[in-house]
Design a protein around this motif. Structure first.
Motif, short mmCIF file in Angstrom:
data_model
loop_
_atom_site.label_atom_id
_atom_site.label_comp_id
_atom_site.label_asym_id
_atom_site.label_seq_id
_atom_site.Cartn_x
_atom_site.Cartn_y
_atom_site.Cartn_z
N GLY A 81 0.77 -1.42 0.11
CA GLY A 81 -0.05 -0.03 0.10
C GLY A 81 0.75 1.19 0.08
O GLY A 81 1.92 1.28 0.28
N GLU A 82 0.22 2.42 -0.32
CA GLU A 82 0.93 3.53 -0.61
C GLU A 82 1.29 4.26 0.79
O GLU A 82 2.40 4.93 0.92
CB GLU A 82 -0.13 4.82 -1.03
CG GLU A 82 -0.30 4.45 -2.36
CD GLU A 82 0.25 5.33 -3.45
OE1 GLU A 82 1.35 6.00 -3.01
OE2 GLU A 82 0.46 5.17 -4.75
N GLU A 83 0.75 3.86 2.00
CA GLU A 83 1.24 4.38 3.35
C GLU A 83 2.02 3.55 4.08
O GLU A 83 1.96 3.82 5.27
CB GLU A 83 -0.23 4.93 3.92
CG GLU A 83 -1.26 5.79 3.15
CD GLU A 83 -0.43 6.79 2.87
OE1 GLU A 83 0.18 7.54 3.96
OE2 GLU A 83 -0.69 7.36 1.63
N HIS A 84 2.56 2.45 3.65
CA HIS A 84 3.24 1.65 4.37
C HIS A 84 4.67 2.16 4.51
O HIS A 84 5.35 2.70 3.64
CB HIS A 84 3.30 0.17 3.54
CG HIS A 84 3.87 -0.97 4.63
ND1 HIS A 84 5.30 -1.14 4.89
CD2 HIS A 84 2.98 -1.85 5.27
CE1 HIS A 84 5.29 -2.09 5.49
NE2 HIS A 84 4.33 -2.46 5.94
N PRO A 85 5.26 1.87 5.68
CA PRO A 85 6.68 2.44 6.02
C PRO A 85 7.60 1.87 5.04
O PRO A 85 8.77 2.50 4.51
CB PRO A 85 6.99 2.03 7.34
CG PRO A 85 5.87 1.70 8.09
CD PRO A 85 4.55 1.56 7.00
N ASP A 86 7.45 0.63 4.65
CA ASP A 86 8.52 0.20 3.61
C ASP A 86 8.51 0.65 2.16
O ASP A 86 9.22 0.87 1.34
CB ASP A 86 8.41 -1.33 3.47
CG ASP A 86 8.78 -2.10 4.52
OD1 ASP A 86 9.49 -1.57 5.31
OD2 ASP A 86 8.43 -3.26 4.71
N THR A 87 7.04 1.28 1.98
CA THR A 87 6.83 1.94 0.88
C THR A 87 7.60 3.47 0.61
O THR A 87 8.21 3.61 -0.32
CB THR A 87 5.51 2.04 0.44
OG1 THR A 87 4.68 0.77 0.22
CG2 THR A 87 5.15 2.98 -0.92
N PHE A 88 7.55 3.96 1.73
CA PHE A 88 8.29 5.38 1.93
C PHE A 88 9.84 5.06 2.00
O PHE A 88 10.46 5.73 1.26
CB PHE A 88 7.89 6.04 3.26
CG PHE A 88 6.43 6.37 3.56
CD1 PHE A 88 5.72 6.98 2.29
CD2 PHE A 88 5.75 6.02 4.50
CE1 PHE A 88 4.40 7.26 2.65
CE2 PHE A 88 4.29 6.18 4.66
CZ PHE A 88 3.64 6.91 3.67
N THR A 89 10.34 3.97 2.60
CA THR A 89 11.82 3.52 2.32
C THR A 89 11.97 3.52 0.82
O THR A 89 12.96 4.08 0.47
CB THR A 89 11.95 2.33 3.05
OG1 THR A 89 11.91 2.54 4.41
CG2 THR A 89 13.41 2.10 2.86
N SER A 90 11.30 2.63 0.09
CA SER A 90 11.39 2.76 -1.10
C SER A 90 11.44 4.03 -1.90
O SER A 90 12.27 4.18 -2.69
CB SER A 90 10.36 1.78 -2.04
OG SER A 90 10.61 0.26 -1.56
N MET A 91 10.50 4.88 -1.79
CA MET A 91 10.45 6.15 -2.33
C MET A 91 11.72 7.04 -1.83
O MET A 91 12.25 7.57 -2.79
CB MET A 91 9.34 7.11 -1.60
CG MET A 91 8.02 6.43 -2.35
SD MET A 91 6.55 7.52 -1.42
CE MET A 91 5.22 6.66 -1.75
N ASN A 92 12.24 6.87 -0.48
CA ASN A 92 13.30 7.70 -0.18
C ASN A 92 14.66 7.13 -0.97
O ASN A 92 15.47 7.76 -1.50
CB ASN A 92 13.46 7.61 1.13
CG ASN A 92 14.24 8.76 2.03
OD1 ASN A 92 13.96 9.75 1.82
ND2 ASN A 92 15.44 8.17 2.57
N ASN A 93 14.70 5.81 -0.84
CA ASN A 93 15.79 5.23 -1.68
C ASN A 93 16.03 5.48 -3.37
O ASN A 93 17.07 5.88 -3.74
CB ASN A 93 15.60 3.43 -1.55
CG ASN A 93 16.12 3.13 -0.38
OD1 ASN A 93 16.57 3.64 0.38
ND2 ASN A 93 15.57 1.90 -0.01
N PHE A 94 14.61 5.53 -3.76
CA PHE A 94 14.35 6.01 -5.30
C PHE A 94 14.96 7.47 -5.40
O PHE A 94 15.76 7.84 -6.38
CB PHE A 94 13.19 5.79 -5.75
CG PHE A 94 13.17 5.60 -7.33
CD1 PHE A 94 14.01 5.49 -8.05
CD2 PHE A 94 11.66 5.71 -7.86
CE1 PHE A 94 14.08 5.38 -9.38
CE2 PHE A 94 11.44 5.49 -9.38
CZ PHE A 94 12.67 5.15 -10.15
N ALA A 95 14.60 8.40 -4.40
CA ALA A 95 15.13 9.57 -4.46
C ALA A 95 16.40 9.83 -4.17
O ALA A 95 17.07 10.63 -4.95
CB ALA A 95 14.33 10.31 -3.42
#
Length: 142
Positions: A53-67
């Motif tokens: 899901g969009e709001e999962h902490p691991d999803t945010f980690t992936s966003m940060n890694n991609f950034a």
């Protein structure tokens, strides 16, 4: 080999498979195989959105890694929205004193400083570092 094995046994969408994908992406990035690394980063982020899901902490980690991936290549315009979303999400999920939020804030402030978009963010960068280091020291002591 690890990634292929996980895909076979666990499936391509399994969280452990996605973790192996980002690990391989980082290796490819270090080898300057940016197109392959970017494709894996993108696939990992999309996979985590689908599975967790969009709001999962691991999803945010992936966003940060991609950034971070884009930031390292000086593709600041691609990195900024990913950093923003990871920062906002981590703030909502963890709060402003959590190490994951502090790390996201540190990365985002560094980007803004490098873009010279807002010079006043330097003090925020320092504050984020101090907070992050303080939390790490606290966790280490206890």
């Amino acid at each position: 080999r690890t990634l292929e094995g996980r895909k076979e046994v666990l499936g391509e969408e399994h969280p452990d498979t996605l973790t192996s994908m980002i690990s391989l992406a980082l290796i490819l990035h270090d080898q300057r195989k940016y197109d392959e690394a970017e494709a894996l980063c993108r696939r990992t982020l999309e996979g985590r959105k689908e599975v967790l899901g969009e709001e999962h902490p691991d999803t945010f980690t992936s966003m940060n890694n991609f950034a971070i991936f884009f930031h390292g290549q000086r593709k600041y315009d691609e990195a900024e929205p990913l950093y923003r979303r990871a920062l906002e999400g981590r703030k909502e999920v963890f709060g402003e004193e959590h190490p994951d939020y502090c790390l996201a804030r540190l990365c985002f402030c560094a980007l803004l400083s490098q873009k010279k978009k807002k010079k006043f963010h330097y003090h925020r960068l320092v504050a984020a570092r101090v907070l992050l280091l303080g939390l790490v020291a606290y966790i280490t002591l206890y």
